[in-house]
Design a protein around this motif. Structure first.
Motif, mmCIF file in Angstrom:
data_model
loop_
_atom_site.group_PDB
_atom_site.id
_atom_site.type_symbol
_atom_site.label_atom_id
_atom_site.label_comp_id
_atom_site.label_asym_id
_atom_site.label_seq_id
_atom_site.Cartn_x
_atom_site.Cartn_y
_atom_site.Cartn_z
ATOM 1 N N ARG A 72 0.838 -1.206 0.000
ATOM 2 C CA ARG A 72 0.000 0.000 0.000
ATOM 3 C C ARG A 72 0.871 1.253 0.000
ATOM 4 N N ALA A 73 0.306 2.324 -0.495
ATOM 5 C CA ALA A 73 1.037 3.589 -0.556
ATOM 6 C C ALA A 73 0.730 4.435 0.670
ATOM 7 N N MET A 74 1.778 4.961 1.292
ATOM 8 C CA MET A 74 1.595 5.993 2.307
ATOM 9 C C MET A 74 2.229 7.252 1.728
ATOM 10 N N VAL A 75 1.406 8.128 1.213
ATOM 11 C CA VAL A 75 1.922 9.329 0.563
ATOM 12 C C VAL A 75 2.212 10.370 1.638
ATOM 13 N N THR A 76 3.419 10.912 1.605
ATOM 14 C CA THR A 76 3.810 11.741 2.743
ATOM 15 C C THR A 76 4.846 12.800 2.359
ATOM 16 N N HIS A 77 4.820 13.881 3.115
ATOM 17 C CA HIS A 77 5.870 14.893 2.979
ATOM 18 C C HIS A 77 7.101 14.513 3.779
ATOM 19 N N ARG A 78 7.025 13.385 4.457
ATOM 20 C CA ARG A 78 8.160 12.966 5.260
ATOM 21 C C ARG A 78 9.200 12.208 4.447
ATOM 22 N N MET A 79 8.974 12.141 3.129
ATOM 23 C CA MET A 79 9.988 11.583 2.231
ATOM 24 C C MET A 79 10.442 12.689 1.285
ATOM 25 N N PRO A 80 11.722 12.656 0.905
ATOM 26 C CA PRO A 80 12.257 13.804 0.175
ATOM 27 C C PRO A 80 12.216 13.704 -1.349
ATOM 28 N N LYS A 81 12.232 14.896 -1.927
ATOM 29 C CA LYS A 81 12.567 15.061 -3.352
ATOM 30 C C LYS A 81 13.890 15.782 -3.312
ATOM 31 N N LEU A 82 14.928 15.158 -3.810
ATOM 32 C CA LEU A 82 16.270 15.727 -3.649
ATOM 33 C C LEU A 82 16.832 16.206 -4.978
ATOM 34 N N ASP A 83 17.658 17.218 -4.868
ATOM 35 C CA ASP A 83 18.385 17.688 -6.045
ATOM 36 C C ASP A 83 19.809 17.133 -5.940
ATOM 37 N N ILE A 84 20.103 16.156 -6.778
ATOM 38 C CA ILE A 84 21.424 15.518 -6.735
ATOM 39 C C ILE A 84 22.161 15.828 -8.027
ATOM 40 N N ALA A 85 23.227 16.562 -7.904
ATOM 41 C CA ALA A 85 24.031 16.953 -9.072
ATOM 42 C C ALA A 85 23.133 17.446 -10.199
ATOM 43 N N GLY A 86 22.149 18.270 -9.838
ATOM 44 C CA GLY A 86 21.307 18.898 -10.852
ATOM 45 C C GLY A 86 20.122 18.062 -11.292
ATOM 46 N N GLU A 87 19.979 16.857 -10.758
ATOM 47 C CA GLU A 87 18.841 16.034 -11.159
ATOM 48 C C GLU A 87 17.965 15.680 -9.968
ATOM 49 N N THR A 88 16.669 15.489 -10.262
ATOM 50 C CA THR A 88 15.737 15.146 -9.186
ATOM 51 C C THR A 88 15.861 13.665 -8.840
ATOM 52 N N VAL A 89 16.014 13.405 -7.561
ATOM 53 C CA VAL A 89 16.042 12.021 -7.091
ATOM 54 C C VAL A 89 14.970 11.862 -6.016
ATOM 55 N N TYR A 90 14.093 10.884 -6.217
ATOM 56 C CA TYR A 90 13.072 10.584 -5.210
ATOM 57 C C TYR A 90 13.509 9.385 -4.392
ATOM 58 N N ASN A 91 13.266 9.478 -3.095
ATOM 59 C CA ASN A 91 13.567 8.353 -2.229
ATOM 60 C C ASN A 91 12.269 7.738 -1.721
ATOM 61 N N VAL A 92 12.149 6.438 -1.854
ATOM 62 C CA VAL A 92 10.990 5.709 -1.338
ATOM 63 C C VAL A 92 11.479 4.718 -0.295
ATOM 64 N N ASN A 93 10.694 4.561 0.750
ATOM 65 C CA ASN A 93 11.117 3.700 1.838
ATOM 66 C C ASN A 93 10.084 2.608 2.101
ATOM 67 N N ILE A 94 10.566 1.379 2.253
ATOM 68 C CA ILE A 94 9.655 0.257 2.525
ATOM 69 C C ILE A 94 10.002 -0.410 3.846
ATOM 70 N N PRO A 95 9.070 -0.411 4.780
ATOM 71 C CA PRO A 95 9.293 -1.205 5.996
ATOM 72 C C PRO A 95 9.329 -2.696 5.637
#
Lengths: 1221, 250
Positions: free
Chosen positions: A1134-1157
């Motif tokens: 299931r998806a837990m959509v949250t602002h507690r996960m980041p959208k990062l700018d890595i060397a000029g590109e967007t990187v999304y991090n997703v976390n799974i318990p």
């Protein structure tokens, strides 16, 4: 501050009403009619004390133990939910031994499959069908199969001369510990006694194919810290955390994983003396309490830590501070080397680190400023900044590098060895520190002791024995011994003088421990005859198995590729859910011909078992347990295990007895026909042979001893506890042989008086300069290794932090210490730790003047002094049973003079308790304890893949580093698909990775300092070129670059770049960086917590944390089903959509991090086939092989609802209706 | 002697030991919950969950994660007690408001009357359940079960006036000391970190003016305890009337 405890007494009973309220079915448990039983919490490693309220074998309620300084009466939700674990409460507990009656899955099938649902549909057809049997039948079944597998594998103890491993013309007798066909995995939920016995069993089997959870959780911590500081453990204690000025939580989330450890943090934060700084790829419960928080990209911790150093050196200019110059002398680098190191650090400026980590520059600066300005060197050792971590730092191919970087930061900033400063790897399981110390590990013996690898080491050991078992200062190794062990000696003929460096000190420590093993386990290591160690015709015999074995990560190779491992014995482990790339584990377990599992529930791993044995939870057995900060506490039995279930220790010993009886356990010494040792020393002057005594050789495993319980009478953990004290130097001192008392049982939280050992530090009379609160160490609560030291490396506290000194008198002849201390009044500058003295039976200081790095490994021994006295350990042991059960040793010693000798009883020298031994640590030993600021992990010159490779330190490598990077970068160019071929090309060209050819040799970086390396699956090609993945340095990992013939699939199991991932990714999906972790409510694989109704109620279903902007792009809402895939497999949660996960700018590109318990699996209650570890890669840390589950590439997209499988048909009873309470 | 419990969100790490401690002490069954999008589980108070921790994300460029403990507020002038026709809803000298199960007839007037949406009706037993402030424990000299468990002292308990005085002297802002309609509560909320945000709907959203719900009736028990049968009959009639009215308003 307002505290509940302060207000509680306000409700005095006298004021209470007489009237009892009738609440019907609610509340009103009559605790006054129950029996209170104390125990230690079974969940995390804080070590909270519990009080259970019991009626007979039933348990009504549980509260925190108010006396225990670790939790002061408080518990988290898991501690509270403990009551639902007992057999009387939990219908899912296993009650009988069982044997499988139906076939197991075909292992090849799993390797082909990539979809969790598909795998589950296949697996379900082979759900085990069990037949209940008696213990006798179960053991007989195991023994029969075991024997067959041994026969099949042709395990042999005899080896002919080969000039390499065996240099004896008469042959060598030892087992190759990496060839034993039955792997052992024994989990970190075991007590110390169980952990010791299972490792001892493997040693008696002749096997080093044994490992446990620690490999997957903190092996990189242990390797990183032990190599740098001496030991791989938390240096502070949980109560000590309250004195910290700035607490950097990097790669940890204690509010989730160690909730009660947050108690002092929250208190000090509110007091204003502690600033909480959290850097994490996920905003968790700890982050919610932070003064300063930053999201960072997982796998970039070295860069972040190096920025702190960048700030320290280039803005704060700490190297000009006197405190820095002074502290750095406690390490192995000088100011010149610091300058070289600074050149490396210079590369990590704020802009560069921001580019790598994704942390904005201003935030980086804020963090570094806060951290450095509150450090030991910046405050003249009055305030300290400290680092906490857990799996966020460890589970990387760069795990050891991360931990090294943290250690270097603390060494540079003078933050270690003081109250309120240090390094705090919070361990996971309740006893993972203890099971690690007992070394359920493939590469060491109990107490971190070296595994032998050739017969020359055994000869050197025999020679050491002949010299009277000396410490390094009294050891005169022969030239052959110096050569065999790589010692620095200056020799005149065969007369050598030894340079007492760390290598010599370590070898003498390992040898002392080998001797401990021999005497306590009833085994033999040495030559036959004993007095001719270097005679090529003397037999070399080692009951200690040779060679490092398969570990928890590499065993899949041992099964699937090498075909060495054919069976497995598991205690309290669930690798089917916990090991990376789960399908390979499932395949391995399916392929094995004998899978024996002892556990408390039918776990996911049980689905592959042939025999399932019902074990006990911690509250149903007794024994010692070592918490994360190295405190041993005694955990008492609260209730009996359900049905026919037994304590794991009982199962182990009974199984051993059966195997021994069936001729399966046979020592090399028995094979060689050696049934007694003539314990001999050679007179140093006359060279006369002195036979001190004879000891029979027979493996010792008898722990029967009267107890109020029947099972403990048969196998009594208290006897094993004593054996550990005698066998494992690291734990030596935890048993008081003078009073026959286990010090782990102490429950005194009151201050010491200033006159006692370490009394000043623990009296509460000193106020910590940061908090202005009384300093306490709690020295009489349980026992702490080494030698009851509470703050590791505490050499200077009294002197530097408090500006005081203390003294201790060693009146002439009173204590069993050497001349350097005897009859002297010595200055004490820090925490000394303590030893029960073998003459007085009272405590005396151990480390004088305080506890320095590496202490506990470096030692002196009073009873063997060159040219004066020679003594076996404990004065000799002929009968281990007598030692363990009655505390008796032979207690003899040989007094030497120029022309002769005299064998006397140690008692004649005033020794009343010879089992307490005579180790001591004087300023000369303490001085040797330098931290390894600089530590190469690859040394010397060797031939790798046919190429001559020279490993060079940063000092030399820095000249080649940039050319290596540019050569590699230009090979890759801008095509992500070139990355893999270029790695391949470089390895083929130079033989080694992270290396470059110069003048006919390959030069490879030794990794003496960490640097940022991209993870094995990197989201940024630009960074992966500039900071190449180090993973490919490790032979095991190369399996994914050069796949083996039998498993060609491995070539597509790791996506080195996004380009490689995208080839497998569905079109409507988005690439992501994945991390996994557990939750406050769930325990690791979930086997315990998903079957606990209270915990499952809070978080029943599997899910993933998804950053809000990414979810928006993909049209995903909370509660939707998502597919998450990686190069290994795909799962549905299931998806837990949250602002507690980041959208990062890595060397000029967007990187999304997703976390799974990851605490979800397909067995028990609250189950799903979507095991998160199906996604994780099993590429390992290049030193310890811990898997990279904290950063890997994957994809995500919305999935149809029917892909989501979640079941809970195994209903747990309704507590009210079933009358649970 | 009046007592009070306090929730201090600044110190709460959301471990939910309180939630489970309550369940264990009060012997409430575990519920069949499902996935929660924000960790709160069960999503609201139920007859079997007298207290829950509510999790809330606040996002304004930077994220905050706040935790709010919900349970009965134990009002000074509890509307539920006034609404209860049988005297089942009782307020004690300590300030605790609890249901006497033997007197509860399941009419749910209290449910309607409560401005905090606390009492919950249990279909199975036909009675109303809610937090008792652990009056049984308090009278036995123990802390309430949730307070006893809390590892970070986010929950504290004591004599009400002393607690309030202490919190104030330490600079805490307090919610619940005085409140319109209910007079104040024996469950308080106190903060230093979130000053001004306890009643801010974007944050904790505690009601500034806990409105007694429309139609809440004065205590029927004033009809006289002696005519219990009558009272029950009356209450049943009232209940029927109330339900009908509720249906109408839908």
């Amino acid at each position: 501050m307002l505290g509940a405890s302060a207000l509680a007494p306000a409700i005095a009973k006298a004021e209470a009403f007489e009237e009892k309220v009738d609440l019907g079915s609610i509340g009103t448990l009559e605790l006054s009619k129950t029996v209170e039983r104390r125990s230690i919490c079974m969940w995390c490693s804080v070590g909270c004390g519990l009080i259970f309220y019991t009626k007979g074998n039933d348990v009504l309620d549980v509260e925190g133990d108010p006396d225990n300084p670790l939790n002061r009466g408080k518990l988290c939700v898991k501690g509270k939910a403990s009551i639902a674990m007992f057999g009387s409460k939990n219908p899912l507990r296993l009650k009988n031994p069982m044997i499988r009656t139906n076939p197991k899955p075909d292992y090849k099938k799993f390797i082909e499959m990539k979809d969790a649902d598909e795998m589950y549909n296949y697996l379900k057809q082979f759900k085990p069908v069990w037949k209940e049997v008696t213990w006798e039948e179960a053991f007989a079944y195991i023994s029969k199969k075991w024997k067959e597998l041994l026969k099949e594998s042709n395990v042999k103890a005899y080896h002919e001369y080969d000039g390499k491993v065996c240099d004896s013309k008469a042959g060598c007798y030892f087992y190759e510990g990496n060839k034993y066909p039955i792997m052992i995995m024994a989990g970190a939920k075991l007590l110390n006694e169980e952990a010791y016995v299972i490792r001892k069993m493997s040693m008696l089997f002749g096997s080093n194919n044994i490992d446990h959870d620690a490999r997957r959780c903190h092996s990189s911590t242990v390797a990183g810290l032990a190599a740098t500081l001496g030991f791989g453990a938390q240096t502070q204690s949980f109560p000590d955390v309250g004195y910290i000025a700035v607490y950097l939580i990097l790669g940890g989330n204690p509010a989730d994983a160690h909730p009660v450890s947050m108690k002092p943090v929250i208190e000090s934060k509110e007091r204003g003396t502690l600033k909480l700084v959290v850097v994490d790829p996920k905003f968790g419960r700890t982050a919610a309490k932070a003064n300063l928080f930053a999201f960072h990209r997982p796998g970039t911790d070295v860069a972040l830590l190096y920025y702190i150093l960048h700030y320290a050196f280039y803005e704060k200019k700490i190297d000009q501070l006197e405190a820095f110059k002074e502290y750095i002398k406690r390490t192995n680098v000088d100011m010149e080397e610091i300058n070289e190191f600074k050149e490396l650090v210079k590369r990590y400026d704020a802009n560069e680190v921001s580019k790598i980590t994704g942390v904005p520059v201003d935030k980086l600066k804020k963090i570094a400023e806060l951290y450095v300005n509150n450090s030991g060197v910046a405050t003249n050792f009055k305030r300290f900044s400290s680092i906490e971590w857990a799996m966020g730092l460890t589970q990387h191919t760069t795990g050891v590098q991360n931990i090294r970087a943290a250690a270097i930061v603390q060494l540079a900033l003078g933050n270690m060895g003081f109250p309120g400063g240090g390094l705090n790897p919070y361990r996971g399981h309740n006893n993972v520190q203890g099971t690690t110390d007992m070394c359920i590990l493939a590469h060491v013996f109990p107490g971190y002791i070296k595994i032998p690898s050739n017969s020359k080491q055994i000869r050197a050991y025999q020679e050491w024995k002949l010299q009277g078992f000396p410490d390094a200062f009294n050891w005169k190794p022969s030239q052959s011994a110096c050569k065999a062990l790589g010692l620095k000696c200056s020799c005149n003929g065969n007369e050598c003088s030894l340079e007492v460096n760390s290598k010599a000190l370590l070898w003498s420590w390992w040898f002392m421990n080998w001797r401990r093993f021999e005497l306590t386990m009833g085994t033999f290591v040495g030559t036959e005859p004993e007095d001719r160690p270097w005679d090529e015709n003397s037999k070399v015999i080692s009951d200690l198995p040779f060679f490092v074995g398969y570990n928890e990560i590499t065993y899949v190779k041992g099964t699937l590729v090498d075909d060495v491992l054919k069976g497995i014995l598991l205690f309290a482990e669930n690798p089917a859910v916990s090991d990376p790339n789960a399908k390979l584990t499932w395949a391995s377990l399916s392929k094995m011909k004998l899978v024996v599992l002892a556990d408390v529930f039918e776990t996911e791993t049980a689905w592959f078992a042939d025999v399932l044995l019902p074990g006990a939870i911690q509250y149903e057995k007794e024994g010692s347990i070592t918490n994360s900060n190295r405190w041993l506490q005694w955990s008492d039995r609260v209730a009996l295990p359900p049905g026919d279930a037994k304590p794991d220790l009982w199962i182990m010993v009974k199984l051993y007895e059966r195997l021994r009886q069936d001729g399966i356990v046979r020592l090399p010494s028995e094979e060689a026909g050696k049934n007694k040792e003539e314990v001999t020393v050679i007179h140093p002057y006359t060279k006369e042979k002195i036979v001190m005594y004879e000891r029979p050789i027979e493996p010792y495993m008898d722990y029967s001893y009267p107890s109020q319980w029947e099972d403990f009478s048969e196998v009594n953990p208290r006897i094993v506890y004593r054996e550990i004290d005698a066998a494992v130097d690291l734990y030596n001192g935890m048993y008081d042989w003078a009073h026959m008392y286990p010090l782990a049982k102490r429950r005194v939280a009151q201050p010491r008086s200033v006159k006692e050992v370490d009394g000043l530090l623990d009296s509460g009379a000193l106020k910590h300069p940061n908090t202005n609160t009384p300093l306490r160490l709690y020295k009489d609560w349980g026992w702490s290794w080494p030698k009851n030291v509470r703050i590791l490396y505490n050499l200077w506290t009294l002197e530097k932090t408090f500006g005081m000194e203390d003294y201790w008198e060693f009146p002439k002849g009173k204590y069993a210490v050497g001349e350097s201390l005897d009859g002297r009044r010595v200055r004490i500058t820090g925490e000394t730790g303590e030893i029960v003295d073998s003459k007085t039976g009272t405590l005396r200081p151990a480390f004088v003047p305080g506890h320095n790095f590496y202490l506990g490994k470096f030692y002196k021994r009073a009873w063997t002094v060159y040219g004066k006295q020679m003594t076996d350990l404990f004065g000799g042991v002929a009968n281990p049973s007598e030692l363990m059960k009655e505390g008796k040793s032979l207690g003899i010693t040989v007094l030497i003079n120029k022309n002769g000798y005299k064998v006397v009883k140690l008692s004649e020298l005033g020794v009343r308790y010879p089992v307490q031994e005579s180790v001591y640590y004087d300023p000369e030993v303490v001085e040797k304890g330098k931290a390894l600021f600089k530590k190469p992990y690859f040394v010397g010159t060797k031939v790798v893949e046919g190429k001559k490779v020279k490993y060079v330190d940063w000092k030399e490598w820095k000249e080649y580093h940039d050319s290596f990077i540019s050569e590699f970068s230009s090979c890759v160019g801008n095509d992500p698909n070139n990355y893999r071929p270029c790695v391949k090309k470089f390895i083929e060209k130079y033989g080694e990775w992270f290396a470059i050819g110069r003048k006919g040799v390959t030069l490879a970086y030794s990794l003496d300092y960490p640097m940022h390396f991209e993870p094995a699956e990197s989201p940024s090609l630009e960074l992966a070129k500039k900071y190449p993945q180090i993973a490919w340095r490790k032979p095991f990992n190369k399996m994914f670059i050069f796949p083996p013939k039998v498993l060609p699939q491995l070539g597509a199991e790791i996506a080195l770049t996004l380009g490689e991932l995208e080839r497998q990714m569905p079109k409507d999906a988005k690439p992501i960086v994945l991390t996994t972790n557990r939750l406050e409510e769930h325990w690791h694989t979930g086997a315990l917590s998903r079957n606990n109704p209270y915990l499952a109620e809070l978080v029943p279903e599997p899910f993933a944390h998804i950053p809000e902007p990414l979810a928006k792009e993909l049209g995903i809402k909370s509660g939707d089903v998502v597919e998450i895939g990686s190069a290994r497999a795909k799962i549905y949660v299931r998806a837990m959509v949250t602002h507690r996960m980041p959208k990062l700018d890595i060397a000029g590109e967007t990187v999304y991090n997703v976390n799974i318990p990851w605490p979800f699996g397909y067995a028990g209650s609250h189950r799903t086939p979507s095991v998160a570890n199906l996604l994780t890669p099993e590429v390992g840390d290049i030193i310890t092989s811990i898997q990279e589950s904290k950063v890997f590439l994957g994809w995500i997209r919305k999935a149809p609802k029917d892909k989501y499988v979640f079941e809970r048909e195994a209903e747990l009873p309704n507590i009210r209706e079933e009358g649970w309470l | 002697m009046e007592y009070a419990s306090v929730f201090i969100p600044d110190r709460c790490i959301g471990c939910r030991a309180c939630q489970t401690a309550c369940k264990i002490w009060n012997q409430r069954p575990v519920e069949k919950t499902s996935f929660s999008p924000d960790f709160t589980n069960p999503p609201s108070l139920t007859p079997d969950s007298f207290t829950i921790i509510k999790f809330k994300e606040v996002f304004d460029g930077e994220v905050k994660w706040i935790m709010l403990k919900e349970q009965c507020m134990h009002c000074n002038d509890p509307p539920c007690v006034s609404a209860c026709p049988t005297g089942a809803m009782t307020k004690t000298e300590e300030g605790a408001v609890y249901v006497r199960p033997e007197k509860c007839i399941g009419c749910q007037y209290c449910v309607e009357a409560c401005p905090f949406d606390v009492p919950k009706y249990d279909e199975g037993s036909g009675k109303v359940y809610k937090c008792t402030m652990c009056i049984d424990r308090i009278r036995d000299g123990k802390l309430p079960a949730c307070v006893e468990a809390c590892p970070t002292q986010a929950l504290v308990f004591g004599k009400k006036d002393e607690v309030i005085q202490k919190l104030k002297s330490e600079g805490f802002e307090i919610y619940g000391e005085r409140l319109p309609n209910v007079g104040g509560t024996h469950w308080l909320y106190a903060t230093k970190e979130f000053k001004g945000k306890l009643t801010d709907p974007k944050y904790f959203g505690l009601p500034e003016s806990p409105a007694a719900k429309e139609g809440a009736l004065p205590a029927i028990r004033e009809f006289g305890v002696g005519v219990a049968g009558l009272a029950i009959l009356a209450s049943l009639l009232h209940a029927a009337y109330w339900r009908a009215k509720k249906e109408e308003s839908k």
